[in-house]
Each structure stands twice: as C-alpha cells, then as structure tokens.
Design an enzyme around this catalytic site. Structure first.
Site, PDB file in Angstrom:
ATOM      1  N   GLU A  40      86.675   2.692  34.878  1.00 49.92           N
ATOM      2  CA  GLU A  40      86.199   1.878  33.762  1.00 49.92           C
ATOM      3  C   GLU A  40      85.434   0.651  34.250  1.00 49.92           C
ATOM      4  OE1 GLU A  40      86.231   2.370  30.344  1.00 49.92           O
ATOM      5  OE2 GLU A  40      86.619   4.324  31.215  1.00 49.92           O
TER       6      GLU A  40
ATOM      7  N   HIS B  58      77.561   2.704  29.042  1.00 48.73           N
ATOM      8  CA  HIS B  58      78.867   2.871  29.666  1.00 48.73           C
ATOM      9  C   HIS B  58      79.176   4.361  29.860  1.00 48.73           C
ATOM     10  CE1 HIS B  58      83.129   1.654  30.403  1.00 48.73           C
ATOM     11  NE2 HIS B  58      83.362   2.857  29.913  1.00 48.73           N
ATOM     12  N   GLU B  59      78.955   5.150  28.810  1.00 56.95           N
ATOM     13  CA  GLU B  59      79.267   6.581  28.899  1.00 56.95           C
ATOM     14  C   GLU B  59      78.354   7.297  29.884  1.00 56.95           C
ATOM     15  OE1 GLU B  59      81.952   7.947  27.598  1.00 56.95           O
ATOM     16  OE2 GLU B  59      82.390   5.906  26.930  1.00 56.95           O
TER      17      GLU B  59
ATOM     18  N   HIS C 295      79.536   6.888  33.389  1.00 62.54           N
ATOM     19  CA  HIS C 295      80.615   7.787  33.804  1.00 62.54           C
ATOM     20  C   HIS C 295      80.033   9.060  34.412  1.00 62.54           C
ATOM     21  CE1 HIS C 295      84.173   5.685  32.551  1.00 62.54           C
ATOM     22  NE2 HIS C 295      83.827   5.630  31.279  1.00 62.54           N
TER      23      HIS C 295
END
Length: 269
Positions: free
Chosen positions: A193, A132-133, A136
């Site tokens: 997100e 997920h990070e 980004h």
C-alpha cells in the site's frame, strides 16, 4: 519432511524480484503468468455483470473515467515502457452501494459507481484512486500476492504429501481463480500500500491531477462507511498516519502538478 521444507525454502529464495521502488519481492509466479491469469479472471468477473447490464451503463460516466485513467496510463507507459503492450482496460460497474476499485495484473481495471457517487469524487480524487490501483499492477503486486498464496499452498501440500494425505496432494489453486481472489478480494500488505501510494500519487500529479486530493479522498473514504468501512478500505489497510504521509507526498509532488507541459492521453477503447 525436513528435506521437503529445505527444498521449499530454497525455491522461495531463488524466486526473488525487485519492485520499482527497490523492494525485494517473492515471485513464485511470474508477472507474465499473473497477467495471463488475470486476463481470464477479468472476463469471468465481468461476464455476469455485463449480462445484467451493469458494465459501462452510463456513457457519460464511462467517458469521464476513461479520460482520467487514460491520462494516468500515458504517464505509466512513459515511465514503464514494458507496459505499452499491456491490454489496458477500464470498466465502470454500476453498483451504487460498492465503494471500490481495482486493477489486475496487465492493466485490467474496474471502478464502481458507489465510489464515484457516494464520495462525490472529483476528477482529482478519482485520479488518486486509479493512479493507486494502476501502481499495484506496475509493481507486480498481483503476482506477489499470488506467490504468497502459492507458497502457502505449497507448504500445505508438502505437509499433506509427507503425511500421505491424498486429498491435498493436488490442492494448488488454479491460476485464474487465484488471480481473481488476490486482485479483487484479498488485502494488500501495508508495504504494498505504501508503495502504491508513493507511485500512484506521482503518476496522477504527472498526469495533471492535484496530489492534495489524495488526502481529501481518504478523508471522505473514512467518513462514508461509518461503522462499516467501505470495501476499498477492507482491501487497502489504512494505518493511522496514512493521511499525514499522503500530505507530505502531496507537497513533494506539486512540482509535477504545476508543470505546464502537455499531458498525453492513452486512448482506451
């Protein structure tokens, strides 16, 4: 005054980009500028912690995190070849009370021991966090947030200049401080997100990690803070239907997880 705001609006309209999922993004700050600023911000963020002996203090934990993250980075580099030359780095910060992780532009990452230990996170769950990070960064969300902050600053400075207020004429935040703030402390939009969820769960599945862990991760995250949500949730807005949406995504990603191909590992120093 009217002419000034027209110019600002035209500037914003001319600085658009497209994310990996096809979404239009405001880009007053280029991805390259965000990477350069984040490189400096990363050093500034970690230096005091290193002096206190709180960075990579457990070789066993660091090795575990680097292996998980390295497998995900390998998938990211395959799908986004321009990231091959990024200075990919991940550090484990020894802070048992902080449930958090982040990734700055250019692949500068950190995860806190509080997230690992308080959640009793499995490798699959940690992979969801790091995927997920990393997403980004892949989607240029740091540059996007910097651009939004810069647009606000430009607007405020424009008003001040038009009003003859000299105090605010030079009040644009420096690149490094802005990068640190936007990458670590300011919340992502729900749109960002959703994008990172979609991209991250696929990267983790392709790396050989069970996508269903995305659901158990958020269930644990919701429980661990009680009335005081963990920092990770404060910077990652979580709508009520997020777990349901992750569950749907997880089923779609099972085909990648069940692939028996060899999973490469990016070697982190």
């Amino acid at each position: 005054m009217k002419k000034l705001f027209i110019l600002l609006a035209l500037f914003a309209l001319s600085a658009c980009a497209t994310s990996p999922t096809g979404r239009s993004q405001l880009m007053l700050v280029s991805p390259e500028q965000a990477i350069s600023s984040s490189r400096e911000a990363y050093v500034q963020t970690l230096l005091p912690l290193q002096k206190e002996g709180k960075v990579d203090s457990s070789p066993t934990t660091s090795k575990r995190i680097k292996l998980i993250t390295g497998r995900i980075i390998a998938q990211a580099v395959q799908r986004y070849p321009h990231t091959r030359n990024w200075e990919w780095t991940v550090k484990v910060i020894d802070d048992p009370e902080t449930v958090n992780a982040w990734c700055m532009a250019g692949g500068k990452m950190a995860i806190y021991t509080g997230l690992i230990n308080k959640l009793q996170a499995t490798d699959d769950e940690i992979a969801q966090v790091m995927g997920h990070e990393i997403s980004h960064a892949l989607a240029n969300h740091t540059a996007e947030r910097m651009s939004m902050a810069l647009a606000t600053q430009l607007g405020l400075s424009g008003v001040a200049i038009a009003a003859g207020d000299s105090v605010y004429k030079g009040a644009i935040l420096s690149g490094s401080s802005l990068a640190a703030a936007t990458a670590v402390t300011l919340p992502n939009s729900r749109t960002s997100e959703t994008e990172a969820d979609q991209m991250g769960i696929e990267l983790a599945a392709r790396a050989g990690y069970d996508p269903r862990a995305a659901v158990t991760l958020w269930q644990k995250m919701a429980k661990v803070g009680g009335n005081s949500p963990p920092q990770f949730l404060s910077t990652h807005p979580s709508p009520a239907n997020r777990q349901q949406r992750l569950g749907v995504l997880a089923e779609q990603m099972m085909v990648y997880y069940r692939d028996t191909s060899t999973r490469p590992v990016y070697q982190l120093q």
